[in-house]
Motif scaffolding. Structure first.
Motif, short mmCIF file in Angstrom:
data_model
loop_
_atom_site.label_atom_id
_atom_site.label_comp_id
_atom_site.label_asym_id
_atom_site.label_seq_id
_atom_site.Cartn_x
_atom_site.Cartn_y
_atom_site.Cartn_z
N ASP A 222 11.13 0.71 -23.59
CA ASP A 222 11.74 -0.22 -23.02
C ASP A 222 11.23 -0.81 -21.70
OD1 ASP A 222 13.60 -1.52 -21.05
OD2 ASP A 222 15.41 0.17 -21.59
N PRO A 223 10.62 -2.11 -21.81
CA PRO A 223 9.61 -2.93 -20.88
C PRO A 223 10.61 -3.46 -19.57
CG PRO A 223 10.03 -4.05 -22.58
CD PRO A 223 10.94 -3.05 -23.06
N PRO B 95 0.82 -1.33 -0.22
CA PRO B 95 0.09 0.11 -0.03
C PRO B 95 0.73 1.37 -0.12
CG PRO B 95 -0.86 -1.59 1.62
CD PRO B 95 0.60 -2.06 1.05
N GLY B 96 2.01 1.13 0.40
CA GLY B 96 2.78 2.41 0.70
C GLY B 96 3.50 2.72 -0.97
N GLN B 97 3.52 1.88 -1.88
CA GLN B 97 4.25 1.86 -3.05
C GLN B 97 3.35 2.45 -4.31
OE1 GLN B 97 7.12 -1.02 -4.90
NE2 GLN B 97 5.35 -1.55 -5.59
N SER B 98 3.72 3.45 -4.80
CA SER B 98 3.15 3.83 -6.27
C SER B 98 4.19 3.44 -7.54
CB SER B 98 2.79 5.11 -6.27
OG SER B 98 1.73 5.35 -5.51
N LEU B 99 3.66 3.27 -8.59
CA LEU B 99 4.30 2.64 -9.63
C LEU B 99 4.04 3.48 -10.98
CD1 LEU B 99 3.48 -1.10 -9.15
CD2 LEU B 99 5.88 -0.15 -8.66
N THR B 100 5.16 3.56 -11.86
CA THR B 100 4.80 4.43 -13.09
C THR B 100 5.76 3.50 -14.12
OG1 THR B 100 4.55 6.65 -12.02
CG2 THR B 100 5.39 6.47 -14.45
N MET B 101 5.14 2.82 -15.07
CA MET B 101 5.64 1.95 -15.90
C MET B 101 5.32 2.16 -17.23
SD MET B 101 5.89 -1.42 -13.36
CE MET B 101 4.17 -1.35 -13.45
N ASN B 102 6.30 2.00 -18.25
CA ASN B 102 6.08 1.80 -19.81
C ASN B 102 5.19 0.46 -19.94
OD1 ASN B 102 7.39 4.15 -20.49
ND2 ASN B 102 9.28 3.03 -20.90
N CYS B 103 4.49 0.50 -20.82
CA CYS B 103 3.61 -0.82 -21.26
C CYS B 103 3.77 -0.94 -22.91
CB CYS B 103 2.13 -0.57 -20.95
SG CYS B 103 1.40 -2.09 -20.18
N SER C 241 10.62 -6.40 -14.56
CA SER C 241 11.22 -6.63 -13.41
C SER C 241 10.32 -6.43 -12.16
CB SER C 241 12.45 -6.12 -13.24
OG SER C 241 12.25 -4.59 -13.22
N THR C 242 9.24 -5.71 -12.27
CA THR C 242 8.44 -5.33 -11.12
C THR C 242 7.02 -6.21 -11.23
OG1 THR C 242 9.06 -2.97 -11.51
CG2 THR C 242 6.86 -3.43 -10.16
N LEU C 243 6.49 -6.54 -11.89
CA LEU C 243 5.49 -7.43 -12.38
C LEU C 243 5.67 -8.75 -12.71
CD1 LEU C 243 2.76 -4.76 -13.49
CD2 LEU C 243 3.38 -5.43 -11.26
N PRO C 244 5.01 -9.89 -12.37
CA PRO C 244 5.13 -11.27 -13.13
C PRO C 244 4.52 -11.03 -14.40
CG PRO C 244 3.42 -11.36 -11.43
CD PRO C 244 4.09 -10.02 -11.10
N TRP C 245 4.70 -10.09 -15.16
CA TRP C 245 4.07 -10.05 -16.46
C TRP C 245 4.46 -10.79 -17.54
CZ3 TRP C 245 5.16 -6.01 -20.68
CH2 TRP C 245 4.00 -6.11 -21.63
N GLU C 246 4.01 -11.68 -18.18
CA GLU C 246 4.47 -12.77 -19.26
C GLU C 246 3.53 -12.46 -20.52
OE1 GLU C 246 7.13 -14.07 -19.53
OE2 GLU C 246 7.98 -13.82 -17.30
N PRO C 247 3.76 -11.46 -21.50
CA PRO C 247 2.90 -11.22 -22.62
C PRO C 247 2.69 -12.57 -23.29
CG PRO C 247 4.62 -9.47 -22.49
CD PRO C 247 4.89 -10.53 -21.58
N LYS C 248 1.39 -12.83 -23.83
CA LYS C 248 0.94 -14.08 -24.48
C LYS C 248 0.90 -13.74 -25.81
CE LYS C 248 -1.83 -15.87 -20.88
NZ LYS C 248 -3.15 -16.27 -20.36
#
Length: 346
Positions: free
Chosen positions: A297-298, A248-256, A303-310
């Motif tokens: 640049d993703p 809850p104390g963390q905010s994120l800004t990321m390219n997609c 590295s932050t999320l367990p994101w594995e594009p399908k």
């Protein structure tokens, strides 16, 4: 027992928002939608999902929704997205994208909603000095659309600094494709996204595709962009929501994006291959402000999320976009008939 809090999806009847609704439902999240249907479509929201037709800047309606539905998080997609329109109508864009986002954030703070996922854009970078683009690249928007989104990012950061709220701003690159199960897709008439336009031309809805500029510093002279499948994009939103709740104390800004670019001609060639056809291409001068290439640049999101594009494959993106165009050809007549019947009964 499902202990996940209900998620309010603003603009949930639109292109990306309707895909987010499906992704949330598929992951067993309770979902509520608000949309004014100015560019969205009621058929894009499953009938069982609570739906409020209204303006995301309506503080009274938002308070009602938060109270009735016990909203625990927001995914904010509502807004205007056509860059040339933002140049001709800057005040309209600042109102719809920035002023109304301010109203939404204020209503969330008042109701104690702790998490917001925000639909931002690579347009906040303007014309980047280098590509691929990292999140710490200078943000120098070149149009009111980009500025309207950057202002909302700033409001979220400032609000999160003094209220019990965290957020994730996802900066999209070029969103394309449609739900692989053909449950929803890009339905707006007069869309300007290249893959949507090319698929309309391939299915006989347009006579040609305009190619703006053939003298860019790219391998074939046409602009290069990072195309991301809409289903991969919304999967990142669901994972981002889980991350916000976990910390809850963390905010994120990321390219997609995928970190891989394709030129205009490569996209048109892919559509030709998928249809065994040949789209007419009309070449013209480049448009002011279009960069040679803009690719994400993703590394941070990977590295932050367990994101594995399908669906990180241009052929799949095109296939699903074309599949939706064929479904849409069947949906539209039914929708028009229903609207006519409702109008006659009024």
């Amino acid at each position: 027992m499902n202990c996940k809090p209900p998620v309010l999806v603003t603009g949930g009847a639109g292109y990306i928002g309707s895909h987010a609704v499906l992704a949330l439902l598929d992951a067993d999240w309770p979902v509520v939608v608000i949309d004014d249907l100015s560019t969205g479509f009621r058929f894009a929201v499953p009938p069982a999902v609570p739906f409020y037709r209204g303006d995301v800047g309506d503080a009274g309606l938002l308070a009602q929704i938060f109270a009735e539905q016990r909203i625990g998080a927001i995914m904010h997609f509502a807004g205007s997205v056509v860059v040339p329109d933002s140049v001709s109508d800057p005040l309209g864009y600042y109102d719809n994208n920035t002023v109304k986002s301010r109203a939404l954030i204020a209503a969330a703070v008042a109701a104690g909603v702790p998490h917001i996922i925000f639909s931002s854009t690579a347009a906040t970078y303007g014309i980047p000095d280098v590509s691929p683009v990292t999140e710490d690249a200078p943000q120098r928007p070149i149009n009111p659309y980009g500025w309207s989104k950057l202002m909302t990012e700033r409001m979220l950061a400032d609000t999160a600094a003094v209220h019990p709220l965290n957020y994730c701003a996802l900066r999209y690159f070029n969103v394309a494709g449609a739900d692989p199960q053909a449950r929803t897709g890009q339905s707006t008439a007069g869309a300007t996204h290249l893959i949507k336009v090319a698929c309309e031309a391939a299915t006989g809805q347009r006579s040609h595709v305009d190619v703006y500029g053939t003298d860019y510093a790219t391998p074939d002279g046409t602009g290069v962009r990072d195309y991301i499948h809409v289903s991969d994009l919304v999967a990142a939103h669901v994972l981002a929501l889980e991350a916000l709740i976990a910390e809850p104390g963390q905010s994120l800004t990321m390219n997609c994006g995928y970190g891989r670019g394709f030129s205009v001609l490569e996209v048109l060639d892919a559509v030709d291959r998928a249809t065994d056809g040949a789209i007419e291409r009309r070449f013209g001068p480049r448009r002011a402000g279009d960069p040679d290439a803009i690719v994400s640049d993703p590394a941070l999101i990977r590295s932050t999320l367990p994101w594995e594009p399908k669906y990180a494959d241009l052929e799949q993106i095109v296939f699903h976009a074309l599949q939706w165009e064929r479904v849409l050809a069947e949906v539209w007549p039914r929708e028009a008939e229903t609207a006519q019947q409702v109008g006659s009964a009024a």
